[in-house]
Design a protein around this motif. Structure first.
Motif, PDB file in Angstrom:
ATOM      1  N   ARG A  68       0.667  -1.267  -0.059  1.00 42.76           N
ATOM      2  CA  ARG A  68      -0.121   0.002   0.079  1.00 42.76           C
ATOM      3  C   ARG A  68       1.111   1.406   0.017  1.00 42.76           C
ATOM      4  O   ARG A  68       1.755   1.538   0.682  1.00 42.76           O
ATOM      5  CB  ARG A  68      -1.099   0.063   1.097  1.00 42.76           C
ATOM      6  CG  ARG A  68      -1.898  -1.097   1.353  1.00 42.76           C
ATOM      7  CD  ARG A  68      -2.912  -1.010   2.486  1.00 42.76           C
ATOM      8  NE  ARG A  68      -1.993  -1.276   3.713  1.00 42.76           N
ATOM      9  CZ  ARG A  68      -2.051  -2.306   4.265  1.00 42.76           C
ATOM     10  NH1 ARG A  68      -2.527  -3.319   3.837  1.00 42.76           N
ATOM     11  NH2 ARG A  68      -1.368  -2.297   5.556  1.00 42.76           N
ATOM     12  N   LEU A  69       0.378   2.294  -0.762  1.00 45.19           N
ATOM     13  CA  LEU A  69       1.068   3.566  -0.700  1.00 45.19           C
ATOM     14  C   LEU A  69       0.617   4.274   0.471  1.00 45.19           C
ATOM     15  O   LEU A  69       1.219   4.939   1.341  1.00 45.19           O
ATOM     16  CB  LEU A  69       0.772   4.439  -1.964  1.00 45.19           C
ATOM     17  CG  LEU A  69       1.475   4.030  -3.214  1.00 45.19           C
ATOM     18  CD1 LEU A  69       1.039   4.930  -4.593  1.00 45.19           C
ATOM     19  CD2 LEU A  69       2.921   4.136  -2.952  1.00 45.19           C
ATOM     20  N   MET A  70      -0.743   3.956   0.743  1.00 41.36           N
ATOM     21  CA  MET A  70      -1.336   4.774   1.951  1.00 41.36           C
ATOM     22  C   MET A  70      -2.681   3.987   2.251  1.00 41.36           C
ATOM     23  O   MET A  70      -3.356   3.289   1.234  1.00 41.36           O
ATOM     24  CB  MET A  70      -1.641   6.182   1.630  1.00 41.36           C
ATOM     25  CG  MET A  70      -2.075   7.050   2.588  1.00 41.36           C
ATOM     26  SD  MET A  70      -2.468   8.686   2.086  1.00 41.36           S
ATOM     27  CE  MET A  70      -3.332   9.394   3.446  1.00 41.36           C
ATOM     28  N   MET A  71      -3.345   4.207   3.566  1.00 45.74           N
ATOM     29  CA  MET A  71      -4.619   3.426   4.003  1.00 45.74           C
ATOM     30  C   MET A  71      -5.094   4.638   4.685  1.00 45.74           C
ATOM     31  O   MET A  71      -4.669   5.239   5.582  1.00 45.74           O
ATOM     32  CB  MET A  71      -4.362   2.318   4.662  1.00 45.74           C
ATOM     33  CG  MET A  71      -5.725   1.741   5.055  1.00 45.74           C
ATOM     34  SD  MET A  71      -5.706  -0.112   5.262  1.00 45.74           S
ATOM     35  CE  MET A  71      -4.736  -0.030   7.114  1.00 45.74           C
ATOM     36  N   GLN A  72      -6.639   4.930   4.512  1.00 46.53           N
ATOM     37  CA  GLN A  72      -7.429   5.566   5.454  1.00 46.53           C
ATOM     38  C   GLN A  72      -8.317   4.812   6.093  1.00 46.53           C
ATOM     39  O   GLN A  72      -9.000   3.862   5.478  1.00 46.53           O
ATOM     40  CB  GLN A  72      -7.916   6.661   4.582  1.00 46.53           C
ATOM     41  CG  GLN A  72      -8.806   7.763   5.570  1.00 46.53           C
ATOM     42  CD  GLN A  72      -9.273   8.905   4.665  1.00 46.53           C
ATOM     43  OE1 GLN A  72     -10.309   8.645   4.311  1.00 46.53           O
ATOM     44  NE2 GLN A  72      -8.578  10.084   4.554  1.00 46.53           N
ATOM     45  N   LYS A  73      -8.598   4.951   7.325  1.00 47.75           N
ATOM     46  CA  LYS A  73      -9.758   4.153   8.098  1.00 47.75           C
ATOM     47  C   LYS A  73     -10.646   5.276   8.501  1.00 47.75           C
ATOM     48  O   LYS A  73     -10.458   5.898   9.687  1.00 47.75           O
ATOM     49  CB  LYS A  73      -9.265   3.283   9.069  1.00 47.75           C
ATOM     50  CG  LYS A  73      -8.453   2.378   8.464  1.00 47.75           C
ATOM     51  CD  LYS A  73      -7.838   1.450   9.667  1.00 47.75           C
ATOM     52  CE  LYS A  73      -6.641   2.093  10.431  1.00 47.75           C
ATOM     53  NZ  LYS A  73      -5.955   1.342  11.607  1.00 47.75           N
ATOM     54  N   PRO A  74     -11.795   5.803   7.775  1.00 45.16           N
ATOM     55  CA  PRO A  74     -12.698   6.878   8.151  1.00 45.16           C
ATOM     56  C   PRO A  74     -13.128   6.818   9.461  1.00 45.16           C
ATOM     57  O   PRO A  74     -13.408   7.587  10.214  1.00 45.16           O
ATOM     58  CB  PRO A  74     -13.611   6.851   7.137  1.00 45.16           C
ATOM     59  CG  PRO A  74     -13.016   6.216   5.723  1.00 45.16           C
ATOM     60  CD  PRO A  74     -11.979   5.353   6.297  1.00 45.16           C
ATOM     61  N   GLU A  75     -13.590   5.463   9.710  1.00 46.23           N
ATOM     62  CA  GLU A  75     -14.195   5.396  11.131  1.00 46.23           C
ATOM     63  C   GLU A  75     -13.543   5.307  12.315  1.00 46.23           C
ATOM     64  O   GLU A  75     -13.942   5.123  13.508  1.00 46.23           O
ATOM     65  CB  GLU A  75     -15.072   4.006  11.278  1.00 46.23           C
ATOM     66  CG  GLU A  75     -16.446   3.886  10.215  1.00 46.23           C
ATOM     67  CD  GLU A  75     -16.031   3.851   8.661  1.00 46.23           C
ATOM     68  OE1 GLU A  75     -16.628   4.734   7.881  1.00 46.23           O
ATOM     69  OE2 GLU A  75     -14.986   3.194   8.193  1.00 46.23           O
TER      70      GLU A  75
END
Length: 284
Positions: A68-75
């Motif tokens: 992964r270049l980047m991960m977002q976990k909005p919750e």
């Protein structure tokens, strides 16, 4: 870059191997037959699982999808409030350019998921035969629809009233304030009015895409060029010109739609145009 077949194989192979994952759905543009596929489409996937906490405790299971270049976990964010209720999502951009927006839901929330769906859903895997109804992806919810007389007037009211904040910002030399109201209030209602008129001419049986992204395909070329010009907001003269062009376009489309639908044309136009011109002469 991994192709669609490779990505879908990864998504489904993991689900088939993991007994906690009982059902898999695909959502969004990849289910929409009216959208031409390209390499930038996300894989919007939902896993319905029996043990949410176990997935969240140890996220190494995500590594199967690649680096992964980047991960977002909005919750799991504090600044932006969560919106998924019981769902938990992992938005992942990979080194090869693929992007997966993967959401976990408790399996018991399946019926609520379909009730809240926008219609762009395909069932990819159903281990237990839980989905008893036919699921056919459709973008019908996003079709242009005929406005009521009240909706038409509300749109006119909002456009002309919000434009006065643009005028005030320009007069005060507060350009960011003016830009925000033109971009966030006035222009969205111009686009809405344009879409309504297009629907009145072509039938209310299609979508022009999220954020009106396909509107250039159905607008006359001169109106498309005029609309694009309103995004020039780098200076006070440019902002004034963009505002006046928005006025001209809104006037054209709202008048035409009023005639088409036999709706009364409001007097906001003349009153606010006169007000704007007076301020412009004094402060531009």
């Amino acid at each position: 870059m991994r192709n669609e077949q490779e990505m879908m194989a990864l998504i489904l192979d993991l689900a088939k191997r993991d007994e906690r994952i009982r059902l898999v759905t695909l959502e969004g543009s990849r289910t929409n037959k009216h959208i031409s596929p390209d390499e930038f489409q996300d894989y919007d996937v939902s896993y319905f699982v029996t043990d949410m906490a176990s997935f969240q405790r140890d996220e190494r299971w995500l590594d199967v999808f690649g680096r992964r270049l980047m991960m977002q976990k909005p919750e799991d964010m504090e600044l932006f409030p969560p919106e998924l209720g019981s769902g938990f999502s992992y938005l992942m951009l990979f080194e090869d350019g693929n992007k997966i927006d993967l959401t976990l839901y408790p399996i018991e929330d399946l019926s609520g998921y379909f009730a809240a769906s926008d219609g762009l859903v395909e069932v990819l895997l159903d281990k237990d035969g839980r989905v008893q109804h036919e699921v056919i992806a459709s973008d019908r919810q996003y079709w242009i629809r005929k406005p009521t007389a009240r909706e038409y007037d509300d749109c006119c009211n909002e456009f002309w009233f919000v434009s006065t904040y643009v005028v005030k910002g320009l007069a005060r030399r507060e350009i960011l304030f003016a830009i925000d109201h033109l971009s966030g209030g006035a222009r969205p209602n111009l686009l809405r009015m344009m879409a309504w008129y297009i629907g009145s001419q072509r039938g209310y049986t299609f979508s022009i895409g999220k954020n009106y992204k396909f509107i250039d395909r159905v607008l006359p070329e001169e109106d498309w060029e005029a609309l694009l010009s309103t995004y020039s907001m780098h200076s006070y003269p440019a902002m004034w010109q963009s505002l006046f062009t928005c006025y001209e376009l809104f006037r054209k489309y709202s008048r035409a739609l009023a005639v088409e639908l036999s709706y009364p044309y409001p007097d906001y136009d003349a009153a606010i145009t006169k007000y704007t011109e007076k301020i412009y002469r004094s402060y531009a």
